[in-house]
Design a protein around this motif. Sequence first.
Motif, PDB file in Angstrom:
ATOM      1  N   ASP A 113      22.769 -41.141  25.965  1.00  0.00           N
ATOM      2  CA  ASP A 113      23.337 -39.958  26.613  1.00  0.00           C
ATOM      3  C   ASP A 113      24.520 -40.324  27.498  1.00  0.00           C
ATOM      4  O   ASP A 113      25.469 -39.579  27.608  1.00  0.00           O
ATOM      5  CB  ASP A 113      22.291 -39.258  27.487  1.00  0.00           C
ATOM      6  N   VAL A 114      24.384 -41.477  28.172  1.00  0.00           N
ATOM      7  CA  VAL A 114      25.380 -41.869  29.162  1.00  0.00           C
ATOM      8  C   VAL A 114      25.754 -43.333  28.952  1.00  0.00           C
ATOM      9  O   VAL A 114      24.887 -44.184  28.772  1.00  0.00           O
ATOM     10  CB  VAL A 114      24.834 -41.696  30.595  1.00  0.00           C
ATOM     11  N   ILE A 133      37.030 -41.893  27.839  1.00  0.00           N
ATOM     12  CA  ILE A 133      36.330 -40.598  27.814  1.00  0.00           C
ATOM     13  C   ILE A 133      36.656 -39.830  26.538  1.00  0.00           C
ATOM     14  O   ILE A 133      35.767 -39.262  25.896  1.00  0.00           O
ATOM     15  CB  ILE A 133      36.658 -39.782  29.082  1.00  0.00           C
ATOM     16  N   LYS A 137      33.911 -38.909  23.751  1.00  0.00           N
ATOM     17  CA  LYS A 137      33.682 -37.464  23.619  1.00  0.00           C
ATOM     18  C   LYS A 137      33.480 -37.085  22.154  1.00  0.00           C
ATOM     19  O   LYS A 137      32.722 -36.164  21.843  1.00  0.00           O
ATOM     20  CB  LYS A 137      34.874 -36.714  24.209  1.00  0.00           C
ATOM     21  N   LYS A 140      29.904 -37.365  21.561  1.00  0.00           N
ATOM     22  CA  LYS A 140      29.076 -36.620  22.509  1.00  0.00           C
ATOM     23  C   LYS A 140      28.281 -37.542  23.431  1.00  0.00           C
ATOM     24  O   LYS A 140      27.088 -37.345  23.667  1.00  0.00           O
ATOM     25  CB  LYS A 140      28.158 -35.650  21.780  1.00  0.00           C
ATOM     26  N   ILE A 141      28.976 -38.551  23.944  1.00  0.00           N
ATOM     27  CA  ILE A 141      28.390 -39.481  24.898  1.00  0.00           C
ATOM     28  C   ILE A 141      29.169 -39.358  26.204  1.00  0.00           C
ATOM     29  O   ILE A 141      30.389 -39.473  26.220  1.00  0.00           O
ATOM     30  CB  ILE A 141      28.454 -40.933  24.379  1.00  0.00           C
ATOM     31  N   ASN A 142      28.456 -39.107  27.289  1.00  0.00           N
ATOM     32  CA  ASN A 142      29.090 -39.029  28.605  1.00  0.00           C
ATOM     33  C   ASN A 142      29.434 -40.437  29.083  1.00  0.00           C
ATOM     34  O   ASN A 142      28.678 -41.378  28.840  1.00  0.00           O
ATOM     35  CB  ASN A 142      28.155 -38.364  29.622  1.00  0.00           C
ATOM     36  N   VAL A 143      30.556 -40.558  29.785  1.00  0.00           N
ATOM     37  CA  VAL A 143      31.035 -41.868  30.230  1.00  0.00           C
ATOM     38  C   VAL A 143      31.360 -41.827  31.712  1.00  0.00           C
ATOM     39  O   VAL A 143      31.923 -40.851  32.209  1.00  0.00           O
ATOM     40  CB  VAL A 143      32.301 -42.287  29.450  1.00  0.00           C
ATOM     41  N   GLU A 144      31.004 -42.902  32.407  1.00  0.00           N
ATOM     42  CA  GLU A 144      31.411 -43.112  33.795  1.00  0.00           C
ATOM     43  C   GLU A 144      32.093 -44.470  33.849  1.00  0.00           C
ATOM     44  O   GLU A 144      31.503 -45.479  33.468  1.00  0.00           O
ATOM     45  CB  GLU A 144      30.199 -43.118  34.734  1.00  0.00           C
TER      46      GLU A 144
END
Length: 196
Positions: A113-114, A133, A137, A140-144
Amino acid sequence: MLARSLRVAAQRSRSLLMPSRSVLAPRTPFCQPFSKAYDHDGKTKVSIFNTETDLGLMITGYSQYGFRLNNDMVLIGPISVFPRSVLSWNVNSFEDITEDSLSLFPTLEPKIDVLIIGIGDQAPPPALSKRIIEFMKKYKINVEVLRTEQACATFNFLNAENRMVACALIPPLHLTYNENDILQAKLKQKELYETD
């Protein structure tokens, strides 16, 4: 005789109800002793997430050379950490982070997910963050994109919550120390040089 006894008893009860001059504060429901306020065994218990191995792999420390995990494994160089496994990551600095170096993360099953990326000790450049990002995207993977210190803490927190998370980390070039680090080093040094 009975009347006299009643008067003496009434005087005694009044003197018990009236505070004397030596009493600083009257006893009220708001000024109860501490022993009644806490009904347990009196011991405070603290859980430190990154030392509990049943929560999965967590990062307990980092240096300019690599990382230490909660299972006492020491890893040299950049790494990719997952809830139950760890891999070496073939980058030297944040400039080496490309779509090819990130291609592993979209192919994982079960899907993460992340993705948290720790790029060392410098602030993430906006162009790098935007590029990463946009690439993730598509999957569909969130990135920090964070500094390594913040990335380690974020990964540990999300992993403790059983989230599907992965972390790609580059060791920092420079380390900052705080008062707690200095105190821990002094205590460790004292422990090493103590004689029995």
